[in-house]
Every structure is written in C-alpha cells, then in structure tokens.
Motif scaffolding. Sequence first.
Motif, PDB file in Angstrom:
ATOM      1  N   THR A   1       0.915  -1.251   0.120  1.00  0.00           N
ATOM      2  CA  THR A   1       0.050  -0.165  -0.052  1.00  0.00           C
ATOM      3  C   THR A   1       1.044   1.299   0.053  1.00  0.00           C
ATOM      4  OG1 THR A   1      -0.210  -0.179   2.364  1.00  0.00           O
ATOM      5  CG2 THR A   1      -1.909  -0.882   1.050  1.00  0.00           C
TER       6      THR A   1
ATOM      7  N   ARG B   1      11.234  -2.037   4.011  1.00  0.00           N
ATOM      8  CA  ARG B   1      11.349  -2.082   5.192  1.00  0.00           C
ATOM      9  C   ARG B   1      10.144  -0.698   5.843  1.00  0.00           C
ATOM     10  NH1 ARG B   1      13.398   2.206   8.765  1.00  0.00           N
ATOM     11  NH2 ARG B   1      13.781   3.323   7.105  1.00  0.00           N
TER      12      ARG B   1
ATOM     13  N   HIS C   1      18.940  -0.096   6.716  1.00  0.00           N
ATOM     14  CA  HIS C   1      19.018  -0.690   5.366  1.00  0.00           C
ATOM     15  C   HIS C   1      20.191  -1.756   5.173  1.00  0.00           C
ATOM     16  CE1 HIS C   1      16.526   2.819   4.979  1.00  0.00           C
ATOM     17  NE2 HIS C   1      15.784   2.215   4.076  1.00  0.00           N
TER      18      HIS C   1
HETATM   19  N1  NAP Z   1      11.789   8.203   0.374  1.00  0.00           N
HETATM   20  C1  NAP Z   1      12.974   7.834  -0.171  1.00  0.00           C
HETATM   21  O1  NAP Z   1      13.251   8.743  -0.916  1.00  0.00           O
HETATM   22  C2  NAP Z   1      13.657   6.566  -0.030  1.00  0.00           C
HETATM   23  C3  NAP Z   1      14.719   6.460  -0.885  1.00  0.00           C
HETATM   24  C4  NAP Z   1      15.395   5.078  -0.920  1.00  0.00           C
HETATM   25  C5  NAP Z   1      14.869   4.164   0.046  1.00  0.00           C
HETATM   26  N2  NAP Z   1      13.824   4.471   0.865  1.00  0.00           N
HETATM   27  C6  NAP Z   1      13.295   3.228   1.504  1.00  0.00           C
HETATM   28  O2  NAP Z   1      12.107   2.814   1.120  1.00  0.00           O
HETATM   29  C7  NAP Z   1      11.413   2.509   2.193  1.00  0.00           C
HETATM   30  C8  NAP Z   1       9.735   2.872   2.262  1.00  0.00           C
HETATM   31  O3  NAP Z   1       9.142   2.506   0.949  1.00  0.00           O
HETATM   32  P1  NAP Z   1       7.868   3.433   0.432  1.00  0.00           P
HETATM   33  O4  NAP Z   1       7.917   4.721   0.360  1.00  0.00           O
HETATM   34  O5  NAP Z   1       7.428   2.446  -0.678  1.00  0.00           O
HETATM   35  O6  NAP Z   1       6.900   2.858   1.959  1.00  0.00           O
HETATM   36  P2  NAP Z   1       5.659   3.755   2.718  1.00  0.00           P
HETATM   37  O7  NAP Z   1       4.975   4.286   1.265  1.00  0.00           O
HETATM   38  O8  NAP Z   1       6.196   4.564   3.616  1.00  0.00           O
HETATM   39  O9  NAP Z   1       4.826   2.548   3.103  1.00  0.00           O
HETATM   40  C9  NAP Z   1       5.311   1.696   3.900  1.00  0.00           C
HETATM   41  C10 NAP Z   1       4.400   0.361   3.972  1.00  0.00           C
HETATM   42  O10 NAP Z   1       4.749  -0.611   4.851  1.00  0.00           O
HETATM   43  C11 NAP Z   1       3.367  -0.922   5.635  1.00  0.00           C
HETATM   44  N3  NAP Z   1       3.697  -1.212   6.905  1.00  0.00           N
HETATM   45  C12 NAP Z   1       3.911  -0.469   8.055  1.00  0.00           C
HETATM   46  N4  NAP Z   1       4.152  -1.052   9.034  1.00  0.00           N
HETATM   47  C13 NAP Z   1       3.982  -2.229   8.650  1.00  0.00           C
HETATM   48  C14 NAP Z   1       4.255  -3.556   9.524  1.00  0.00           C
HETATM   49  N5  NAP Z   1       4.333  -3.663  11.034  1.00  0.00           N
HETATM   50  N6  NAP Z   1       3.944  -4.860   9.014  1.00  0.00           N
HETATM   51  C15 NAP Z   1       3.883  -4.862   7.661  1.00  0.00           C
HETATM   52  N7  NAP Z   1       3.678  -3.722   6.886  1.00  0.00           N
HETATM   53  C16 NAP Z   1       3.870  -2.418   7.511  1.00  0.00           C
HETATM   54  C17 NAP Z   1       2.435   0.231   5.146  1.00  0.00           C
HETATM   55  O11 NAP Z   1       1.185  -0.489   5.517  1.00  0.00           O
HETATM   56  P3  NAP Z   1      -0.037   0.437   5.718  1.00  0.00           P
HETATM   57  O12 NAP Z   1      -0.320   1.535   4.370  1.00  0.00           O
HETATM   58  O13 NAP Z   1      -1.209  -0.193   6.054  1.00  0.00           O
HETATM   59  O14 NAP Z   1       0.541   1.579   6.811  1.00  0.00           O
HETATM   60  C18 NAP Z   1       2.879   0.520   3.997  1.00  0.00           C
HETATM   61  O15 NAP Z   1       2.364  -0.341   2.893  1.00  0.00           O
HETATM   62  C19 NAP Z   1      11.972   2.592   3.430  1.00  0.00           C
HETATM   63  O16 NAP Z   1      12.720   1.786   3.858  1.00  0.00           O
HETATM   64  C20 NAP Z   1      12.775   3.979   2.984  1.00  0.00           C
HETATM   65  O17 NAP Z   1      14.037   4.069   3.696  1.00  0.00           O
HETATM   66  C21 NAP Z   1      13.178   5.520   0.762  1.00  0.00           C
END
Ligand code: NAP
Length: 284
Positions: A11, A73, A115
Amino acid sequence: MTEKILITGATGNVGTEVVRNKRDKSSIRIAVLDVPKARTALGDDLDYVYFDFLKPETFANAFAGIDRVFLVRPPSLSNVQRDIAPALQAAWEAGVKQVVFLSLQGVEQNWITPHYKIEQLLRNSGMDWTFLRASFFMQNLSTTHREEIRESSEIVLPVGWAKTSFIDVRDIGAVAARVLGEEGHENRAYTLTGGETLDYFQAAETMSLILDRRIRYANPSAVGFIWRQIARGRPLGFTLVMTMLYTLTRFGNAAEVTSDVHTILQRPPIRFQQYVQDYRHCWT
Ligand SMILES: NC(=O)c1ccc[n+]([C@@H]2O[C@H](COP(=O)([O-])OP(=O)(O)OC[C@H]3O[C@@H](n4cnc5c(N)ncnc54)[C@H](OP(=O)(O)O)[C@@H]3O)[C@@H](O)[C@H]2O)c1
C-alpha cells in the motif's frame, strides 16, 4: 508451475507500483496490515494475506508456498534485529528462494542505517538476495513535503546546492517487477537513480514553470529544518532520520547517476519534468 511472489509494503509508494507492474496478478500475494483497506486501494481481484512484521503469528500464512519476496522496510521500524529479522527467518524456513529488498543509494558506506543491517542479514540468510538501492524518490515532494509546497510554495530541505539523482517510484516498481519475474538477478545489487542530477533550486524552477506559480527553495540550515518539521508536528525520530539523510546529500552522497534502470528496463528513467507534469494535481 508459476512462481508465487509475496509483496510487502504494497500500500506504500513503491509497493503499489510493483503490484501495478506485475502483469500476471495470479503470481502475486499481497501482504498487508489491513486487508479491507488494501482491497479498496488495489482492487478486489488479488490474493491478500494479513501480515505484520511485528506479529510472528502472521508469518506462516504469508510465506506458505512463496518463492520470492519483495521486501520493504516500513519507515517506522528501525530495530532490525527485533522488527525485521524474525520475518526473514520465517521466510527462509518456509522455503523462500529469493528476497528483493528496497534499499538505499550509498548504503555500502552507511552502516548506521537499518538498510545496511538488513542487507547484511540477507547476505547471511541462506536465501538469494537482490538489493535495489534507490536514490531519493521524486514522490517525496508529492507525499512527505506536499503540504508545505502546496500551502507556502516552498521546498524546505537542508541540502544547500548539492545535487540529487532523483528517481521516480514508477521506475523502481517497474524494475522490481522485472527482477522478481526472471532469473539472473540473484545476489546482485543495483543502484537505481534517475538519468540526471538536479539541485533543489533547479527542482523548484521546474515546478514553477509547470505549476505556473513561483515555488521557492528555502535552503534552511539543518537546525532550521528540524525546527520547521517539529513545528509542523512531525515526530522527532522521523525528523532526525530525514535530517541525517539530507545532510549526507549535502555532502554529495546522492549525486551519483547510474545506468541500472536503463539497462534493466531498456528505456531511459522518467525525467523530473515528466514527474511534475504527471503529479501537478498534488500541489494545486
Ligand atoms: N523516500 C525515499 O526517498 C527513499 C529512498 C530510498 C529508499 N527508501 C526506503 O523505502 C522504504 C519505504 O518505501 P515506501 O515509501 O514505498 O513505503 P511507504 O509508502 O512508507 O509505506 C510503508 C508500507 O509498509 C507498511 N507497513 C507499515 N508497518 C508495517 C508492519 N508493521 N508490518 C507490515 N507492513 C507494514 C505500510 O502499510 P499501511 O499502508 O497499512 O500502513 C505501507 O504499505 C523505506 O525503507 C525507506 O527508507 C526511501
């Protein structure tokens, strides 16, 4: 027999795009905290399972019959040994062959990040791994920083004049779907970036042109940034992690451009200008 892929974080920003890019929907299972909410967001025709990294009792159903896992994560989970390792152990015990992990550009030199620790765990897990070390998402501007830009027409990030090789999450999703669907990516790390570097003055200029109003890059100090975030009600822990990552950017850590996206997708990465055009509704 078709392989089965478990998608975590489905999501979220990237997970949604992985699901969208997997043409054969029968090959995927969506592991989510809230199944009804995910059904509404992603559609009724998918195989959903309740999964929580913090609840080991949810692991067996999620990993049963799974060959590959897309691992995100959640940003709120930082204690890798406590929050992530048990799920990886369960995946291995269930016979998962490969984990494709959404990691971070430059993580090799950044051992303090979760990470880095997850990559180490995966290298020693007995499963094949693929690391997608992504640069800063373009979509940070239309999610985390959206309100600020919409309300005050300002980008407030403490990176000075440093350049960033922004990537569109739609490209990460397309790469992940590809890597999860074919052999040959086992035990490899890719650094996923856009095809150009921009500083935030240039990013603001592009936004101004496309949105047809002035967007200013405020260029605060790290301390100024922390104050602004706290004033907006952002949690301190999250703010400090963001400040650390943007400070690394300030020192040039996000400026590398690679050809990995182009090589895997056989097309150039989406440009920043295109992203702003496609998401312009977010700031108006
Ligand atoms: N932002 C950047 O520029 C960037 C760059 C490189 C890497 N990253 C890495 O990318 C990752 C985040 O990716 P994203 O932005 O696609 O994610 P996101 O939009 O923050 O979404 C997090 C996801 O994890 C789920 N979640 C939360 N708690 C959980 C739990 N306890 N068990 C199972 N699922 C859970 C959430 O579900 P719900 O929707 O139900 O809450 C949601 O689907 C991070 O590790 C971040 O450090 C980010």
